[in-house]
Design an enzyme around this catalytic site. Structure first.
Site, short mmCIF file in Angstrom:
data_model
loop_
_atom_site.label_atom_id
_atom_site.label_comp_id
_atom_site.label_asym_id
_atom_site.label_seq_id
_atom_site.Cartn_x
_atom_site.Cartn_y
_atom_site.Cartn_z
N TYR A 83 -37.73 29.16 9.16
CA TYR A 83 -39.00 28.41 9.95
C TYR A 83 -40.15 28.20 9.17
O TYR A 83 -40.89 27.04 9.41
CB TYR A 83 -39.48 29.50 11.22
CG TYR A 83 -38.47 29.55 12.18
CD1 TYR A 83 -38.27 28.38 13.20
CD2 TYR A 83 -37.24 30.72 12.32
CE1 TYR A 83 -36.82 28.38 13.81
CE2 TYR A 83 -36.30 30.49 13.14
CZ TYR A 83 -36.17 29.47 14.00
OH TYR A 83 -35.19 29.48 14.87
N VAL A 96 -39.09 22.31 19.26
CA VAL A 96 -40.18 23.27 18.77
C VAL A 96 -41.13 22.60 18.27
O VAL A 96 -42.07 23.10 17.46
CB VAL A 96 -39.67 24.31 18.09
CG1 VAL A 96 -38.53 25.25 18.97
CG2 VAL A 96 -38.73 23.99 16.99
N GLY A 111 -32.68 11.92 24.45
CA GLY A 111 -32.51 12.41 23.15
C GLY A 111 -31.87 13.91 23.29
O GLY A 111 -31.74 14.70 22.44
N HIS A 144 -38.31 26.04 24.26
CA HIS A 144 -37.63 26.80 23.26
C HIS A 144 -38.66 27.32 22.19
O HIS A 144 -38.16 27.91 21.14
CB HIS A 144 -36.54 26.12 22.85
CG HIS A 144 -35.19 25.85 23.62
ND1 HIS A 144 -34.49 24.80 23.34
CD2 HIS A 144 -35.02 26.44 24.55
CE1 HIS A 144 -33.64 24.75 24.37
NE2 HIS A 144 -33.93 25.82 25.14
#
Length: 233
Positions: free
Chosen positions: A54, A89, A178, A105
Site C-alpha cells: 500500500y 481507494v 468502469g 472499499h
C-alpha cells in the site's frame, strides 16, 4: 428540485489516470497474490508485506491526476444532485471536485489502528490521514496499536454498503462507470434502483447485466462520460 444522479465507479474510471487496476490483463493481481496483500489473513501473516504494497500504491497515487471522466462526473454537480459511490481507494474523485463521495472499499491516503473500527463516523479520531506518506511496521496509533491501511480487506465486511444501498434507492438516474460488476456486494447495488430509474453502464468491455432499465455505452470512461453527458442533456 435537481434530479439525483448516483454514480457507481470502479477501477476503469481511474485506469486512464495511469493508476494500476487489479483485475485487468497486466493488473496487480497478476503481480501479487491477493491473499498475501489484500486479505485480513495476509495482514496478520505478514504486516510488512501489506504495508509495503500500500505504500507503493500511495506513491503511485501521488503522481496520478484526475482524468476527463473524473472531471465530467464532478461537473454533473452543476445541474444535478450527485452522489458518487466508488469501489476505488484513490482520491481522484475528490481531487476532480466531486463533493459527495462514499468509499466502499476504504481510502488509500488513510490509516487506522489494526484493532480499531472501520467506520469514520463511529470513531473519527481513529482514522488518520497520512496523505502519500509511507507507513511502516512500528508506526503506532495513539492507543499503541499498529497502524494498518484504512482499506476493506478480503474477508472483512463492507461497512458502507448500507449507506450505498440507501443512495441507490433514492436515485433518479444510476450511472455505472468502469466497473465490471464482479465484486460483491457492490456488484448488486444496481438492483436497488427504482423500477423507473434509468441505468447507464459505461465500460469498454461487455458487462454481463441483463436489465430492461440499462443503456450500455461501450467505451472507455473518458469517452463514455462525454457521451453520457450528451445523452442526458
Amino acid at each position: 428540485m435537481k434530479k439525483h444522479i448516483v454514480v457507481l465507479t470502479g477501477a476503469g474510471v481511474s485506469a486512464e489516470s495511469g493508476f494500476a487496476t487489479f483485475r485487468d490483463t497486466g493488473g496487480l493481481w497478476e503481480q501479487y497474490d491477493v491473499n498475501d496483500v489484500a486479505s485480513i489473513e495476509g495482514w496478520y501473516r505478514n504486516r510488512q508485506l501489506v504495508l509495503d504494497f500500500y505504500n507503493q500504491r500511495r506513491a503511485q497515487l501521488k503522481d496520478a491526476k484526475p482524468n476527463a471522466a473524473h472531471e465530467a462526473i464532478a461537473g454533473l454537480e452543476k445541474k444535478y444532485l450527485v452522489d458518487v459511490i466508488t469501489q476505488n481507494v484513490d482520491n481522484l474523485h475528490e481531487r476532480a471536485g466531486s463533493t459527495r463521495v462514499l468509499h466502499l472499499h476504504g481510502e488509500l491516503t488513510k490509516v487506522r489502528p489494526e484493532n480499531g473500527v472501520y467506520d469514520k463516523t463511529a470513531s473519527e479520531a481513529e482514522v488518520i490521514d497520512v496523505g502519500y506518506s509511507p507507513v511502516n511496521l512500528g508506526d503506532l496509533a495513539p492507543g499503541g496499536s499498529q497502524l494498518r491501511p484504512h482499506i476493506v480487506f478480503f474477508g472483512e465486511a463492507v461497512p458502507n454498503i448500507e449507506k450505498a444501498i440507501g443512495l441507490v434507492e433514492k436515485a433518479d438516474i444510476l450511472l455505472i462507470v468502469g466497473s465490471s460488476l464482479q465484486v460483491y456486494p457492490a456488484a448488486g447495488l444496481y438492483r436497488y434502483a427504482g423500477n423507473e430509474c434509468p441505468i447507464y453502464v459505461i465500460d469498454p468491455k461487455p458487462v454481463p447485466l441483463s436489465d430492461p432499465r440499462v443503456t450500455f455505452i461501450q467505451d472507455v470512461a473518458t469517452v463514455g462520460m462525454s457521451r453520457f453527458v450528451q445523452l442526458i442533456g
